[in-house]
Motif scaffolding. Sequence first.
Motif, PDB file in Angstrom:
ATOM      1  N   LEU A 380       0.933  -1.289   0.057  1.00 33.14           N
ATOM      2  CA  LEU A 380       0.038  -0.124   0.019  1.00 33.14           C
ATOM      3  C   LEU A 380       1.030   1.104  -0.003  1.00 33.14           C
ATOM      4  O   LEU A 380       1.462   1.569   1.020  1.00 33.14           O
ATOM      5  CB  LEU A 380      -1.077  -0.046   1.219  1.00 33.14           C
ATOM      6  CG  LEU A 380      -2.133  -0.806   1.330  1.00 33.14           C
ATOM      7  CD1 LEU A 380      -1.744  -2.314   1.842  1.00 33.14           C
ATOM      8  CD2 LEU A 380      -3.092  -0.562   2.359  1.00 33.14           C
ATOM      9  N   VAL A 384      -3.542   5.243   2.500  1.00 34.98           N
ATOM     10  CA  VAL A 384      -4.495   5.510   3.523  1.00 34.98           C
ATOM     11  C   VAL A 384      -4.767   7.009   3.863  1.00 34.98           C
ATOM     12  O   VAL A 384      -5.954   7.282   4.164  1.00 34.98           O
ATOM     13  CB  VAL A 384      -3.726   4.982   4.801  1.00 34.98           C
ATOM     14  CG1 VAL A 384      -4.341   5.426   5.988  1.00 34.98           C
ATOM     15  CG2 VAL A 384      -3.556   3.337   4.826  1.00 34.98           C
ATOM     16  N   GLU A 389     -12.813   7.859   6.897  1.00 37.74           N
ATOM     17  CA  GLU A 389     -12.513   6.949   8.170  1.00 37.74           C
ATOM     18  C   GLU A 389     -13.160   5.596   7.712  1.00 37.74           C
ATOM     19  O   GLU A 389     -12.357   4.386   8.344  1.00 37.74           O
ATOM     20  CB  GLU A 389     -13.325   7.492   9.370  1.00 37.74           C
ATOM     21  CG  GLU A 389     -12.464   7.450  10.684  1.00 37.74           C
ATOM     22  CD  GLU A 389     -13.108   8.241  11.578  1.00 37.74           C
ATOM     23  OE1 GLU A 389     -13.703   7.654  12.439  1.00 37.74           O
ATOM     24  OE2 GLU A 389     -13.123   9.365  11.642  1.00 37.74           O
ATOM     25  N   ARG A 392     -10.715   3.763   5.430  1.00 30.14           N
ATOM     26  CA  ARG A 392      -9.435   3.421   5.969  1.00 30.14           C
ATOM     27  C   ARG A 392      -9.748   2.194   6.942  1.00 30.14           C
ATOM     28  O   ARG A 392      -8.688   1.458   7.082  1.00 30.14           O
ATOM     29  CB  ARG A 392      -8.898   4.806   6.625  1.00 30.14           C
ATOM     30  CG  ARG A 392      -7.757   4.806   7.229  1.00 30.14           C
ATOM     31  CD  ARG A 392      -7.314   5.977   7.939  1.00 30.14           C
ATOM     32  NE  ARG A 392      -7.386   7.212   7.152  1.00 30.14           N
ATOM     33  CZ  ARG A 392      -6.982   8.190   7.629  1.00 30.14           C
ATOM     34  NH1 ARG A 392      -6.464   8.566   8.701  1.00 30.14           N
ATOM     35  NH2 ARG A 392      -6.870   9.363   6.775  1.00 30.14           N
ATOM     36  N   LEU A 395      -9.848  -1.068   4.937  1.00 30.79           N
ATOM     37  CA  LEU A 395      -8.686  -1.525   4.490  1.00 30.79           C
ATOM     38  C   LEU A 395      -7.435  -1.833   5.233  1.00 30.79           C
ATOM     39  O   LEU A 395      -6.830  -2.968   5.113  1.00 30.79           O
ATOM     40  CB  LEU A 395      -7.895  -0.316   3.350  1.00 30.79           C
ATOM     41  CG  LEU A 395      -6.746  -0.306   2.934  1.00 30.79           C
ATOM     42  CD1 LEU A 395      -7.078  -1.448   1.629  1.00 30.79           C
ATOM     43  CD2 LEU A 395      -6.297   0.810   2.034  1.00 30.79           C
ATOM     44  N   LEU A 396      -7.639  -1.320   6.486  1.00 32.71           N
ATOM     45  CA  LEU A 396      -6.753  -1.562   7.570  1.00 32.71           C
ATOM     46  C   LEU A 396      -7.120  -3.188   8.171  1.00 32.71           C
ATOM     47  O   LEU A 396      -6.204  -3.669   8.730  1.00 32.71           O
ATOM     48  CB  LEU A 396      -6.478  -0.519   8.815  1.00 32.71           C
ATOM     49  CG  LEU A 396      -5.742   0.622   8.194  1.00 32.71           C
ATOM     50  CD1 LEU A 396      -5.605   1.520   9.244  1.00 32.71           C
ATOM     51  CD2 LEU A 396      -4.376   0.207   7.600  1.00 32.71           C
ATOM     52  N   LEU A 407       3.458  -1.206   3.917  1.00 34.51           N
ATOM     53  CA  LEU A 407       2.579   0.304   3.826  1.00 34.51           C
ATOM     54  C   LEU A 407       3.780   1.249   3.727  1.00 34.51           C
ATOM     55  O   LEU A 407       4.737   1.010   4.312  1.00 34.51           O
ATOM     56  CB  LEU A 407       1.563   0.480   4.818  1.00 34.51           C
ATOM     57  CG  LEU A 407       0.497  -0.312   4.865  1.00 34.51           C
ATOM     58  CD1 LEU A 407       0.704  -1.476   5.970  1.00 34.51           C
ATOM     59  CD2 LEU A 407      -0.677   0.380   5.670  1.00 34.51           C
ATOM     60  N   PHE A 415      -2.135   6.829  11.155  1.00 33.92           N
ATOM     61  CA  PHE A 415      -2.474   5.798  11.583  1.00 33.92           C
ATOM     62  C   PHE A 415      -2.793   5.750  13.232  1.00 33.92           C
ATOM     63  O   PHE A 415      -2.231   6.423  13.942  1.00 33.92           O
ATOM     64  CB  PHE A 415      -1.309   4.727  11.417  1.00 33.92           C
ATOM     65  CG  PHE A 415      -0.998   4.488   9.955  1.00 33.92           C
ATOM     66  CD1 PHE A 415      -1.581   3.565   9.329  1.00 33.92           C
ATOM     67  CD2 PHE A 415      -0.048   5.261   9.195  1.00 33.92           C
ATOM     68  CE1 PHE A 415      -1.374   3.317   8.044  1.00 33.92           C
ATOM     69  CE2 PHE A 415       0.100   5.223   7.827  1.00 33.92           C
ATOM     70  CZ  PHE A 415      -0.341   4.157   7.361  1.00 33.92           C
TER      71      PHE A 415
END
Length: 439
Positions: A380, A384, A389, A392, A395-396, A407, A415
């Motif tokens: 990635l 991000v 939100e 994100r 994906l996380l 990443l 993060f």
Amino acid sequence: MTEVCHSLPNKVELPDGWAICYNAREFFCKPRKKFMRITHLSLTNFRNYGRLELTLPAGATLLHGNNAQGKTNLLEAIYYLATTRSPHINQDQQLIHWDALQTHDPVIVGRLVARVATRQGERQLEVRLINEQKGQQYSFRREALVNRRKVRLMDLLGQVRAVLFLPQDVHLITGSPSQRRRYLNITLCQIDPIYCRQLSTYNKLLEQRNALLRQMAEGRGGHDVLSIFTERLVTSGSELFARRGQFFSNIARETQHIHYEQLTDRRESIRLRYLPNLHDSPTNSSETLQLADWLEDHLQQPERIKERFWQAMQESKAKDLARGSTTIGPHRDDWAFWVNGRELGLFGSRGQQRSAVLALKLAEINWMTSQTGEAPILLLDEVVAELDEQRRALLLNYVQSAEQAVLTATDKAMFSDPFLQQATMLYVENGRISANPTA
Ligand SMILES: Nc1ncnc2c1ncn2[C@@H]1O[C@H](COP(=O)(O)OP(=O)(O)OP(=O)(O)O)[C@@H](O)[C@H]1O
Ligand SMILES: [Mg+2]
């Protein structure tokens, strides 16, 4: 994601890599979830890395550092080992460190080496980028090695698999058909070696047929030879149509599901469509979609696909001769998203386009995992930062359940603390990687 026991609730893991899954009435024995990850990466003269030895852990690794230090270059190296392609459309020669190319040595080599751990054991993958002087001329070639034995570049594919997220991924929707075909080929080649061989055969035949068409325009070469090339092109092209069609029918469902359920709170339904170029220039989009429907309905009938492609080639023969090139075939395929009957590339907002492409990439992860039993490595690059939100977090989630993810970010602050605590942090500065900033 693959779970070993699926519907059976209980699992006993055995030491030799098997698991027993059971409930009150039944049990079965299955291999435990497979895994695949890079444990070590060595780079020599690759981009701004003169020499790098890097041990990579399982789980998430965050590469952070200022601009232009080598974060993206490191992701590119991993992606290159997985796909033999750079995500950027440029010459592979440009991957060799500039300084090395300045030395005027007769042979300059850029090397990428990865040690890959799997449940079956460890393997070593290597790509060499070789710039060689022959007389006054420089020539460039590539070599691939698996466990120090030379193999064809194609044989490297599937040894380690990766899904890459880039900030410019939205170009897959707004960019040119050739960008979309490139994505399609790279993705499919990671999974399907037969597809990859057929693609290479098709491209060679296409070049030969086009050369012949040009010769015929100058009064050389005969129709009988053209017929032979056309027949061969149709055989390998139909295989590409069928495999691409199959891929889209799988991934479209998954993409649609992720988009509807997880990205838009069931507000928006998208449709991903393969647009095969199986016909002489369809005049409007409804004709293109009819052709797409026809292919979808005939995926299990390769002979029908071949017949239809052959027929279309006969119809476009005069045009091909006039133009000196092959005007229909998988080399002119495309794919697109539709939302509420409108094409997303033409009518979608930037946010809608981003969501669609994110759903596609997440679907790609699930598709690769289900096809191979091994989760791909996630790469990635700064993605991000641009997500809201909800996206994100989603994906996380994928990152956290991946076997390995790398990443990049210039700013760690985007993060969450829990994420930063469980990720391995590496600092990148001027082609060097360390645990902490030196200053
Ligand atoms: N062949 C090459 N030889 C040497 N350096 C190169 C080569 N190709 C690219 N570079 C340089 O590598 C540097 C690092 O590039 P990279 O894209 O990895 O930076 P980054 O850390 O991702 O930065 P950003 O945060 O801006 O995305 C750039 O300054 C680029 O000019
Ligand atoms: Mg970058």
